[in-house]
Scaffold this motif. Sequence first.
Motif, short mmCIF file in Angstrom:
data_model
loop_
_atom_site.label_atom_id
_atom_site.label_comp_id
_atom_site.label_asym_id
_atom_site.label_seq_id
_atom_site.Cartn_x
_atom_site.Cartn_y
_atom_site.Cartn_z
N GLY A 161 1.16 5.39 -1.30
CA GLY A 161 2.20 4.62 -0.61
C GLY A 161 2.62 3.40 -1.40
O GLY A 161 2.24 3.20 -2.57
N TYR A 162 3.40 2.54 -0.76
CA TYR A 162 3.95 1.37 -1.44
C TYR A 162 3.34 0.06 -0.96
O TYR A 162 3.84 -1.01 -1.27
N LYS A 163 2.25 0.16 -0.20
CA LYS A 163 1.48 -1.04 0.10
C LYS A 163 0.54 -1.38 -1.04
O LYS A 163 0.00 -2.47 -1.11
N GLN A 185 8.86 9.37 0.97
CA GLN A 185 8.55 10.73 0.53
C GLN A 185 9.81 11.47 0.13
O GLN A 185 9.87 12.13 -0.92
N PHE A 186 10.83 11.36 0.97
CA PHE A 186 12.09 12.02 0.66
C PHE A 186 12.67 11.50 -0.65
O PHE A 186 13.11 12.27 -1.51
N MET A 206 9.08 0.93 9.80
CA MET A 206 8.18 1.18 8.68
C MET A 206 8.91 1.05 7.35
O MET A 206 8.38 0.60 6.35
N ALA A 207 10.19 1.45 7.36
CA ALA A 207 10.95 1.37 6.12
C ALA A 207 11.12 -0.05 5.66
O ALA A 207 11.23 -0.33 4.47
N LYS A 208 11.17 -1.02 6.59
CA LYS A 208 11.36 -2.41 6.20
C LYS A 208 10.14 -2.99 5.50
O LYS A 208 10.24 -3.91 4.73
N SER A 247 -4.24 2.20 1.74
CA SER A 247 -3.84 3.25 0.81
C SER A 247 -3.25 4.43 1.56
O SER A 247 -3.41 5.57 1.16
N GLU A 248 -2.61 4.16 2.68
CA GLU A 248 -1.95 5.23 3.40
C GLU A 248 -0.81 5.77 2.56
O GLU A 248 -0.24 5.09 1.72
N GLY A 249 -0.48 7.03 2.81
CA GLY A 249 0.57 7.66 2.03
C GLY A 249 1.92 7.03 2.28
O GLY A 249 2.11 6.20 3.17
N ALA A 250 2.88 7.43 1.46
CA ALA A 250 4.24 6.92 1.57
C ALA A 250 4.85 7.33 2.90
O ALA A 250 4.49 8.35 3.49
N SER A 251 5.77 6.52 3.39
CA SER A 251 6.47 6.84 4.63
C SER A 251 7.38 8.05 4.42
O SER A 251 7.59 8.51 3.29
#
Length: 678
Positions: free
Chosen positions: A180-182, A406-407, A1-3, A398-402
């Motif tokens: 999130g970042y999408k 978040q961290f 997911m981070a990628k 529009s899902e939230g950040a991973s």
Amino acid sequence: MAKLEAKPRREGLKCWQKDDGSSSEISIAESSSSDTDCQPNNNTMYHTNNVEEQSIYSFPRREAVDISFKNLKYTVKTVNFSKCQIETKEILRGVSGTFASGRLTAIMGPSGAGKSTLLNVLASYVERGVSGTVKVNGKNRSANSEKFREMSAYIHQDDALRPWLKVCEAMVVAAHLKLGYKVSHEYKINLVKQILTLLGLEKRYNTFTAKLSGGQKKRLAIALELISNPPILFLDEPTTGLDSSSCTQCISLLKRLAQEGRTVICTIHQPSALLFEMFDDLYTVSQGYCIYQGTVKELVPYLSDIGLHCPNYHNPADYLIEVASGEYGTDMSKMSMIASSRKREDINEKLAVIPSEGDLDDANIGFIPPPESGGVILVETERQKIFKGSLRRNRRSSEGASVIMQFWLLFWRNVVCHRRHHYILVCRILAHTIIGALFGYLYSGVGPLATTVFGNYVYVYGTTLLIVYTGKMSVMMSFPIEMEMLKREHFNRWYKLGPYFFSIILFEIPFQMICASTYLVISYWLTGNFVEEWRFFYFMILALLATLSAQSWGFFFGATLPVKIAVFAGPVVAVLFSVFGFCNKYIDITPLFRWMWHISYYRVGFHGILNTVYGMNRKDLTCPDTAMYCHFKKSNVFLTEMMINDISMEGGIFMMSIVIVVMHMLTIGVLWVKLNKR
């Protein structure tokens, strides 16, 4: 997911700028259209000083969500010390009702009537002690339903905002966490602009939240939750502490949001006549009973029908509170029965077309009905089906950040707040520096001499005591101060607990190490203990682990106990642990308390530091020419007499590392229980 997600750009936390790069102090609305189809008034328009210049922004329509509840009860258990028994108190007494979408509903009642409790239960903020059924569009809502929490936002009475963030920074961070970042950065910035314009905060975007007025703070709290565009809004007494103008603005805003199709439910104590007219529906509770449910305009005729005549030119809200307080001798249980038997027919007709079986988690929430449908969900057209599909795609995108993002966002927000509130950090560093110089001066040169072994012993004990107390007490208040903000943000699904916790400790751990190292380096050098580099290395490792162990206990006490108890219990426990390391041999300890000797991180750190100073085959200490006899010339003699010569350095390091990990895990567990077991 981070990628799949790019690392958040640093400018993502900054406010927007003009094209020429300069910060704009001009209203965002100046570049927007000011055309409107309706005349502004208290019921349709949010008031600002420049209504003519304000653009009217409409959020994308979300699902129509109606909330109904039946036979809802809430009981709490209290301890009666005079009778030495546990008593059960019923706060809600089997209330029922329906809150419709597109309506602004007020829950009214005197103090202690149960209105905030009812709001907490409906928002799923309180779960324990609740019985009855809550349905969302006719579907049963399960306890802690994730689907319901995705659709709703709860805005508490206290505006828990971070005072060292600017308005735009708070909004942009919330947008990154929620969307999130999408979603592109430009889209988030544009959304933030539009929301601030809608709420009349466009000229305050570069202002610190601590400098906002009470009404502006309330609007900002609402703005933060509007980023995710929830179809349900719960607000606990949004007008508390506001003047009449700010109250009017706040309720006008809620009215506007409700007219866009949301289900807006708020508690209010005793509104003015002007505010009272702005509400569509009213739900009144008294002594845990529902004594009225219906539209605001039907209240006075309803009271007249049951023999309660509101005087002319008297605020109906004031009269209703007088009735609910029992000033007219009315039996609330009888009023509840009358209110239940006279439910509105239009609500029953609306519920009749909604499915009544199944659970919310398996339901497909319907498309929001157009105004001309009278609030009834019509047969779905092809165009509506297409619109529903686009809504689902928008939600997926529009899902939230991973968790990693978040961290990063929470850690960066924490750094920004501490950087602006830097005087506390500077005070901590200065305190360690000054005390290090003071200790070094008082115990100057005691390290290499055989005649000052006990002086050096006291220095080591004082050092351990200092770093333990500063490590523990400096973070004791971290979670109590943040708890209200944490509860609001976590309940509204901004982020998970893990990223938040690590964003806190990964700032506090390095900074405490810097503070402790400042003291240790200065005092260690001035006392003359520096003999070999590897001894200094062990000294620093053990001392830092001791302060981090105490810090982990401080986090635990702060998260577990009330503030007044935590600041008392923390030092007491530290003293108990220190007793089993200072001038106490293991054979002299009462067997009942020897278990504390084994788990005392203080004892492990203190004995380990002494071993780095006088153990591990240190050469003979210097015996001054003026001394007749040097009993501790061989340093191992001192350790033997204190029964601390058999020390495993690796074992001590491992033991304190385990303490740090275990205490942090317990702290996470306590916070999880507080946030989820409500």
